[in-house]
Scaffold this motif. Structure first.
Motif, PDB file in Angstrom:
ATOM      1  N   VAL A  36       0.845  -1.182   0.000  1.00 22.65           N
ATOM      2  CA  VAL A  36       0.000   0.000   0.000  1.00 22.65           C
ATOM      3  C   VAL A  36       0.887   1.240   0.000  1.00 22.65           C
ATOM      4  O   VAL A  36       1.919   1.279   0.659  1.00 22.65           O
ATOM      5  N   ARG A  37       0.459   2.269  -0.710  1.00 26.39           N
ATOM      6  CA  ARG A  37       1.191   3.533  -0.711  1.00 26.39           C
ATOM      7  C   ARG A  37       1.225   4.063   0.709  1.00 26.39           C
ATOM      8  O   ARG A  37       0.211   4.102   1.384  1.00 26.39           O
ATOM      9  N   SER A  38       2.388   4.479   1.144  1.00 26.34           N
ATOM     10  CA  SER A  38       2.527   4.842   2.555  1.00 26.34           C
ATOM     11  C   SER A  38       3.057   6.258   2.740  1.00 26.34           C
ATOM     12  O   SER A  38       3.966   6.484   3.501  1.00 26.34           O
ATOM     13  N   GLY A  63      -3.077   9.303   0.106  1.00 22.64           N
ATOM     14  CA  GLY A  63      -3.463   8.115  -0.640  1.00 22.64           C
ATOM     15  C   GLY A  63      -4.474   8.500  -1.696  1.00 22.64           C
ATOM     16  O   GLY A  63      -4.534   9.642  -2.134  1.00 22.64           O
TER      17      GLY A  63
END
Length: 140
Positions: A36-38, A63
């Motif tokens: 997941v983009r963090s 996000g």
């Protein structure tokens, strides 16, 4: 605000960020191992000197969609253009008063897998917003 209160506030923010980041499902079409983009920052603005208890904070998650901040889309776009470096955000061309009402901006988090830790003191809120754009616009 005492160190203990600040530490508790930061621990709570980091816990919230961890929950938000781990609770978001990864897209079904994502390649294996991408995750997941963090991109997230816990932002605080303290008005007054170091002994002030007037600290406001929020968690900014960049996000899809950006969230956690009144101006999340604007703040995430500015951070994206600056490569996550708050100091690299181009200053806005505005006129600020010469009134000394110090504010301290602090950001801690992660951008593109790199840790972010930014602290800067400004002469007043106008100077803060002129220099950091919508990133620290927490009062609006």
């Amino acid at each position: 605000m005492t160190y203990t209160k600040k530490a508790a506030l930061l621990r709570g923010a980091l816990l919230t960020a961890t929950v938000l980041l781990t609770a978001a499902p990864a897209p079904a079409q994502a390649a294996a191992g991408t995750g997941v983009r963090s991109d997230w920052l816990y932002l605080t603005v303290t008005h007054g000197d170091a002994r002030s208890s007037d600290t406001r904070g929020t968690l900014l998650v960049c996000g899809n969609p950006p969230r956690g901040h009144a101006h999340a889309a604007e703040a995430c776009a500015e951070l994206d253009r600056a490569g996550g470096d708050i100091a690299a955000i181009p200053p806005k061309s505005v006129y600020c008063t010469m009134i000394y009402a110090p504010v301290t901006a602090h950001a801690r988090g992660q951008w593109k897998g790199r840790p972010v830790d930014y602290t800067q003191k400004f002469s007043n809120s106008c100077a803060l917003h002129a220099r950091t754009g919508g990133v620290f616009a927490l009062d609006d």
